[in-house]
Design a protein around this motif. Structure first.
Motif, PDB file in Angstrom:
ATOM      1  N   THR A  68       1.352  -1.129  -0.234  1.00 51.57           N
ATOM      2  CA  THR A  68       0.381  -0.128   0.144  1.00 51.57           C
ATOM      3  C   THR A  68       0.448   0.970  -0.266  1.00 51.57           C
ATOM      4  OG1 THR A  68      -2.180  -1.138   1.091  1.00 51.57           O
ATOM      5  CG2 THR A  68      -1.956   1.467   1.295  1.00 51.57           C
ATOM      6  N   LEU A  69       0.555   2.038  -0.766  1.00 46.44           N
ATOM      7  CA  LEU A  69       1.829   3.549  -1.007  1.00 46.44           C
ATOM      8  C   LEU A  69       0.759   4.241  -0.300  1.00 46.44           C
ATOM      9  CD1 LEU A  69       2.303   3.529  -5.214  1.00 46.44           C
ATOM     10  CD2 LEU A  69       3.393   2.084  -2.472  1.00 46.44           C
ATOM     11  N   MET A  70       1.333   5.563   0.056  1.00 43.56           N
ATOM     12  CA  MET A  70       1.124   6.721   0.625  1.00 43.56           C
ATOM     13  C   MET A  70      -0.066   7.696   0.748  1.00 43.56           C
ATOM     14  SD  MET A  70       3.777   6.756   3.306  1.00 43.56           S
ATOM     15  CE  MET A  70       3.197   7.744   3.900  1.00 43.56           C
ATOM     16  N   HIS A  71      -0.707   7.245  -1.057  1.00 48.90           N
ATOM     17  CA  HIS A  71      -1.322   7.884  -0.853  1.00 48.90           C
ATOM     18  C   HIS A  71      -2.559   7.008  -1.586  1.00 48.90           C
ATOM     19  CE1 HIS A  71       0.627   6.620  -5.032  1.00 48.90           C
ATOM     20  NE2 HIS A  71      -0.502   6.391  -5.515  1.00 48.90           N
ATOM     21  N   GLY A  72      -2.713   5.805  -1.325  1.00 47.60           N
ATOM     22  CA  GLY A  72      -3.765   4.470  -0.704  1.00 47.60           C
ATOM     23  C   GLY A  72      -3.495   3.785  -2.025  1.00 47.60           C
ATOM     24  N   GLU A  73      -2.953   3.720  -2.838  1.00 48.79           N
ATOM     25  CA  GLU A  73      -3.206   2.532  -4.010  1.00 48.79           C
ATOM     26  C   GLU A  73      -2.035   1.620  -3.590  1.00 48.79           C
ATOM     27  OE1 GLU A  73      -1.112   2.319  -8.867  1.00 48.79           O
ATOM     28  OE2 GLU A  73      -0.560   3.705  -7.491  1.00 48.79           O
ATOM     29  N   LYS A  74      -3.046   0.206  -4.097  1.00 50.59           N
ATOM     30  CA  LYS A  74      -2.269  -1.086  -3.831  1.00 50.59           C
ATOM     31  C   LYS A  74      -1.930  -1.345  -4.650  1.00 50.59           C
ATOM     32  CE  LYS A  74      -5.542  -1.357   0.077  1.00 50.59           C
ATOM     33  NZ  LYS A  74      -4.578  -1.404   0.952  1.00 50.59           N
ATOM     34  N   LEU A  75      -0.690  -2.126  -4.608  1.00 57.26           N
ATOM     35  CA  LEU A  75       0.081  -3.570  -5.695  1.00 57.26           C
ATOM     36  C   LEU A  75       0.185  -4.789  -5.132  1.00 57.26           C
ATOM     37  CD1 LEU A  75       2.661  -1.014  -6.759  1.00 57.26           C
ATOM     38  CD2 LEU A  75       1.074  -0.634  -7.845  1.00 57.26           C
ATOM     39  N   LEU A  76      -0.118  -5.490  -5.834  1.00 57.11           N
ATOM     40  CA  LEU A  76       0.238  -6.735  -5.435  1.00 57.11           C
ATOM     41  C   LEU A  76       0.972  -6.856  -5.792  1.00 57.11           C
ATOM     42  CD1 LEU A  76      -3.608  -8.453  -5.805  1.00 57.11           C
ATOM     43  CD2 LEU A  76      -2.380  -7.784  -3.922  1.00 57.11           C
ATOM     44  N   VAL A  77       2.056  -7.712  -5.699  1.00 58.86           N
ATOM     45  CA  VAL A  77       3.434  -8.454  -6.066  1.00 58.86           C
ATOM     46  C   VAL A  77       3.905  -9.939  -5.884  1.00 58.86           C
ATOM     47  CG1 VAL A  77       3.998  -5.475  -6.150  1.00 58.86           C
ATOM     48  CG2 VAL A  77       4.394  -7.945  -4.239  1.00 58.86           C
ATOM     49  N   ARG A  78       4.609 -10.278  -6.846  1.00 57.23           N
ATOM     50  CA  ARG A  78       5.193 -11.773  -6.134  1.00 57.23           C
ATOM     51  C   ARG A  78       6.016 -12.082  -5.286  1.00 57.23           C
ATOM     52  NH1 ARG A  78       6.459 -14.652 -12.479  1.00 57.23           N
ATOM     53  NH2 ARG A  78       4.216 -14.567 -13.026  1.00 57.23           N
ATOM     54  N   GLU A  79       6.261 -10.937  -4.785  1.00 60.84           N
ATOM     55  CA  GLU A  79       7.671 -10.579  -4.198  1.00 60.84           C
ATOM     56  C   GLU A  79       6.966 -10.320  -3.063  1.00 60.84           C
ATOM     57  OE1 GLU A  79       9.302  -9.080  -7.202  1.00 60.84           O
ATOM     58  OE2 GLU A  79       7.952  -9.312  -6.210  1.00 60.84           O
ATOM     59  N   SER A  80       7.885 -11.480  -1.735  1.00 60.07           N
ATOM     60  CA  SER A  80       7.128 -12.096  -0.017  1.00 60.07           C
ATOM     61  C   SER A  80       7.393 -10.493   0.887  1.00 60.07           C
ATOM     62  CB  SER A  80       8.061 -12.974   1.093  1.00 60.07           C
ATOM     63  OG  SER A  80       9.249 -12.751   0.911  1.00 60.07           O
ATOM     64  N   ALA A  81       6.578 -10.122   1.503  1.00 60.49           N
ATOM     65  CA  ALA A  81       6.337  -9.019   2.487  1.00 60.49           C
ATOM     66  C   ALA A  81       7.999  -9.076   2.892  1.00 60.49           C
ATOM     67  CB  ALA A  81       5.531  -8.863   3.675  1.00 60.49           C
ATOM     68  N   GLU A  82       8.191  -9.730   3.524  1.00 60.22           N
ATOM     69  CA  GLU A  82       9.427  -9.980   3.697  1.00 60.22           C
ATOM     70  C   GLU A  82      10.345  -9.300   2.687  1.00 60.22           C
ATOM     71  OE1 GLU A  82      12.974  -9.885   6.411  1.00 60.22           O
ATOM     72  OE2 GLU A  82      11.368 -10.109   7.009  1.00 60.22           O
ATOM     73  N   GLU A  83      11.094  -9.767   1.319  1.00 59.69           N
ATOM     74  CA  GLU A  83      11.163  -9.908   0.237  1.00 59.69           C
ATOM     75  C   GLU A  83      11.346  -8.146   0.377  1.00 59.69           C
ATOM     76  OE1 GLU A  83      12.460 -12.367  -2.850  1.00 59.69           O
ATOM     77  OE2 GLU A  83      10.211 -12.733  -2.485  1.00 59.69           O
ATOM     78  N   VAL A  84      10.298  -7.754   0.308  1.00 59.83           N
ATOM     79  CA  VAL A  84      10.076  -5.631  -0.033  1.00 59.83           C
ATOM     80  C   VAL A  84       9.991  -5.332   0.777  1.00 59.83           C
ATOM     81  CG1 VAL A  84       8.321  -3.853  -0.312  1.00 59.83           C
ATOM     82  CG2 VAL A  84       7.838  -6.668  -1.553  1.00 59.83           C
TER      83      VAL A  84
END
Length: 118
Positions: free
Chosen positions: A49-65
Motif C-alpha cells: 500500500t502506497l502513501m496515497h492509498g494505491e494498492k499493488l499486488l506483487v509476487r515478492e514476499s512481504a519480507e523481500e519487499v
C-alpha cells in the motif's frame, strides 16, 4: 540477495534516489520508489500500500519487499555520507525541529524580522 528483486539508482531533477524493482502477479516488472511504501501485507498475496492509498499486488514476499526497502534506505545513507567529506550527522526529527526552532528564535533575539528570514 533475492533472485527476483533488485535495487536501481536513478537520477531525477533533485538528485539521486534509490528505487526497487518488483513483479506484478501477471509477471510484469515495475520500478517503485520505496519511500512511497506505507504498508506491506501478506494475505496470502503480498499487497504493497502506497502513501496515497494505491494498492499493488506483487509476487515478492512481504519480507523481500521490506528487505529491499531497508537496503534502499541504507544505500541512500551511504551515498549521502560520501557527499559529506566532514562526516554525516544523523539526528532524530524531534532534535532537528528543536535545532531549527532554536536557530529561528536566535534570529528573533538579534532583531531580525521573523517575516523576512531567509
Amino acid at each position: 540477495m533475492f533472485r527476483h528483486s533488485f535495487l536501481l539508482t536513478a537520477d531525477n531533477q533533485h538528485g539521486r534516489h534509490t528505487v526497487i524493482a518488483l513483479t506484478r502477479l501477471n509477471g510484469s516488472r515495475f520500478i517503485l520508489n520505496s519511500d512511497l511504501i506505507q504498508t506491506i501485507e501478506s494475505s496470502p498475496d503480498t499487497t504493497v500500500t502506497l502513501m496515497h492509498g494505491e494498492k499493488l499486488l506483487v509476487r515478492e514476499s512481504a519480507e523481500e519487499v521490506r528487505e529491499l526497502a531497508m537496503t534502499s534506505r541504507a544505500h541512500l545513507i551511504v551515498e549521502a555520507a560520501r557527499q559529506c567529506p566532514n562526516g554525516l550527522v544523523m539526528i532524530s526529527g524531534a532534535a532537528w525541529r528543536s535545532a531549527i526552532e532554536s536557530h529561528l528564535n536566535a534570529g528573533l533575539h538579534t532583531g531580525l524580522d521573523p517575516e523576512h528570514r531567509s
